[in-house]
Design a protein around this motif. Structure first.
Motif, PDB file in Angstrom:
ATOM      1  N   SER A 238     -20.344 -18.917 -69.695  1.00 20.95           N
ATOM      2  CA  SER A 238     -21.626 -18.308 -69.329  1.00 20.95           C
ATOM      3  C   SER A 238     -22.211 -17.605 -70.544  1.00 20.95           C
ATOM      4  O   SER A 238     -21.531 -17.436 -71.563  1.00 20.95           O
ATOM      5  CB  SER A 238     -21.477 -17.326 -68.165  1.00 20.95           C
ATOM      6  OG  SER A 238     -20.501 -16.383 -68.448  1.00 20.95           O
TER       7      SER A 238
ATOM      8  N   GLU B 185     -27.269 -26.236 -64.887  1.00 19.20           N
ATOM      9  CA  GLU B 185     -26.353 -25.374 -64.135  1.00 19.20           C
ATOM     10  C   GLU B 185     -27.115 -24.540 -63.118  1.00 19.20           C
ATOM     11  O   GLU B 185     -28.337 -24.398 -63.181  1.00 19.20           O
ATOM     12  CB  GLU B 185     -25.520 -24.479 -65.063  1.00 19.20           C
ATOM     13  CG  GLU B 185     -26.280 -23.373 -65.714  1.00 19.20           C
ATOM     14  CD  GLU B 185     -25.362 -22.255 -66.214  1.00 19.20           C
ATOM     15  OE1 GLU B 185     -24.219 -22.120 -65.742  1.00 19.20           O
ATOM     16  OE2 GLU B 185     -25.816 -21.503 -67.084  1.00 19.20           O
TER      17      GLU B 185
ATOM     18  N   ASN C 155     -26.766 -20.706 -61.356  1.00  9.97           N
ATOM     19  CA  ASN C 155     -26.060 -19.441 -61.504  1.00  9.97           C
ATOM     20  C   ASN C 155     -26.139 -18.642 -60.193  1.00  9.97           C
ATOM     21  O   ASN C 155     -27.214 -18.225 -59.782  1.00  9.97           O
ATOM     22  CB  ASN C 155     -26.704 -18.666 -62.661  1.00  9.97           C
ATOM     23  CG  ASN C 155     -25.871 -17.494 -63.095  1.00  9.97           C
ATOM     24  OD1 ASN C 155     -25.163 -16.882 -62.277  1.00  9.97           O
ATOM     25  ND2 ASN C 155     -25.926 -17.176 -64.376  1.00  9.97           N
TER      26      ASN C 155
ATOM     27  N   LYS D 121     -19.791 -21.346 -59.672  1.00  7.85           N
ATOM     28  CA  LYS D 121     -19.048 -20.785 -60.814  1.00  7.85           C
ATOM     29  C   LYS D 121     -18.504 -21.893 -61.711  1.00  7.85           C
ATOM     30  O   LYS D 121     -18.343 -21.708 -62.915  1.00  7.85           O
ATOM     31  CB  LYS D 121     -17.881 -19.943 -60.264  1.00  7.85           C
ATOM     32  CG  LYS D 121     -17.387 -18.901 -61.220  1.00  7.85           C
ATOM     33  CD  LYS D 121     -18.329 -17.736 -61.273  1.00  7.85           C
ATOM     34  CE  LYS D 121     -18.443 -17.182 -62.667  1.00  7.85           C
ATOM     35  NZ  LYS D 121     -19.437 -16.126 -62.766  1.00  7.85           N
TER      36      LYS D 121
ATOM     37  N   PRO E   4     -27.245 -14.547 -60.810  1.00 14.35           N
ATOM     38  CA  PRO E   4     -28.238 -14.536 -61.884  1.00 14.35           C
ATOM     39  C   PRO E   4     -28.632 -13.130 -62.323  1.00 14.35           C
ATOM     40  O   PRO E   4     -28.675 -12.202 -61.501  1.00 14.35           O
ATOM     41  CB  PRO E   4     -29.437 -15.258 -61.246  1.00 14.35           C
ATOM     42  CG  PRO E   4     -29.288 -15.027 -59.784  1.00 14.35           C
ATOM     43  CD  PRO E   4     -27.809 -14.976 -59.514  1.00 14.35           C
TER      44      PRO E   4
END
Ligand code: ADP
Ligand code: MG
Length: 313
Positions: free
Chosen positions: A156, A276, A278, A108, A281
């Motif tokens: 995000s 990054e 995730n 995160k 996802p």
């Protein structure tokens, strides 16, 4: 088998609630197709009772539903550590939880992610973390000058990422971010990152389940944008990974302690660089671009992991 999906979806606060609803429907349908039950429990309906040796999760006015294991959809952006305590409790209670608590909170936070990947010598976009305006000049020098990318640790969907091309905007953008961070609960930390020009508005999303890349897509930014996120209007297509990209994606997911994840990779002239990972996802773009039933892969993995952990006990 009965699987409980713990949903962190907050329809009022989420940026794209319909997207996460779609993801959860896909997982639900995939479970059903395989003859499993999947029920969705929203974390907003859960409470946590803490007492010596007998802590437990409570659900609405009754007990927590009986289940074989949990699938967590951690689609939250703020107060992540606090909300993740619900996930931690399930782990302490001995349940199989996918994705695991530690992996979710590492992923995160972009800073935590990049720190761990760098430590394990997995290639990342070079990044300098600053706390205040006073760190800017040194950071830009380390990154080889402008343009650079400025990011917040918890952004995000491409929100919270800025391309800074001139010195004039550099200081004002950073001051603006610091000011708004100071108003909220986020600590004031900003990531300054090398701008990988040759990305040219494209990146690769490798979708990893377990120790396998089950699907991969190329995302291309809309118009003149440098951000290739699907939610910024980016287009997607199936792509084949190089062995190096493949190895990077698998290692990143393992190092972060995730069971499945989307790994974002930029093809730089020095080779692949991860920007990054995730831990929550999206499923829509990758499914449409590749035709792979990624939801089914996640369910198969979940069922297998529950079975293996049962055999151990
Ligand atoms: N260092 C970089 N160099 C070039 N493009 C980048 C860089 N970092 C991010 N981008 C572009 O911006 C997009 C969003 O950045 P990312 O860090 O993944 O944030 P988010 O979590 O909001 O998706 C990426 O998908 C990529 O297209
Ligand atoms: Mg991204």
């Amino acid at each position: 088998m009965h699987i409980t999906l713990i949903s962190f979806l907050n329809k009022r606060r989420s940026l794209y609630p319909a997207t996460e609803e779609y993801n959860q429907q896909q997982l639900s349908a995939a479970a059903k197709e395989r003859g499993h039950d999947l029920s969705i429990v929203n974390v907003g309906d859960c409470q946590l009772l803490l007492q010596a040796g007998a802590s437990k999760m409570l659900y609405k006015s009754g007990d927590f539903p009986k289940t074989d294991g949990f699938l967590v959809r951690f689609s939250t952006s703020f107060g992540t550590h606090i909300e993740a305590m619900f996930v931690k409790q399930l782990t302490l209670d001995g349940y199989t939880v996918i994705n695991p608590y530690e992996g979710l909170i590492r992923a995160k936070n972009k800073l935590r992610t990049l720190q761990l990947l760098a430590h394990h010598a997995i290639p990342i976009a070079k990044t300098v973390v600053i706390k205040s305006r006073s760190g800017i000049d040194r950071a830009v020098a380390e990154l080889g000058g402008l343009p650079i990318i400025v990011k917040t640790p918890f952004g995000s969907f491409g929100r919270g990422v800025v391309l800074v091309e001139t010195e004039k905007s550099l200081y004002s953008v950073i001051e603006l971010i610091l000011k708004y961070m100071a108003l909220g609960t986020d600590s004031t930390i900003i990531l300054l990152q090398e701008y990988i020009r040759e990305a040219n508005g494209e990146d690769i999303r490798a979708f990893v389940v377990g120790s396998e890349v089950v699907a991969a897509m190329r995302r291309t930014a809309r118009g003149g944008d440098f951000r290739s996120n699907f939610h910024q209007g980016g287009t997607v297509e199936n792509v084949h990974l190089t062995p190096e990209e493949h190895a990077c994606a698998i290692s990143a997911v393992r190092v972060l302690g995730l069971d499945y994840a989307g790994v974002d990779i930029i093809r730089s002239k020095e080779g692949p660089k991860i920007i990054e990972v995730n831990g929550n996802p999206g499923l829509e773009a990758i499914t449409k671009a590749t035709g792979v039933d990624v939801a089914g892969k996640i369910i198969d993995f979940t069922v297998e992991k529950i079975k293996v952990s049962r055999e151990k006990t």
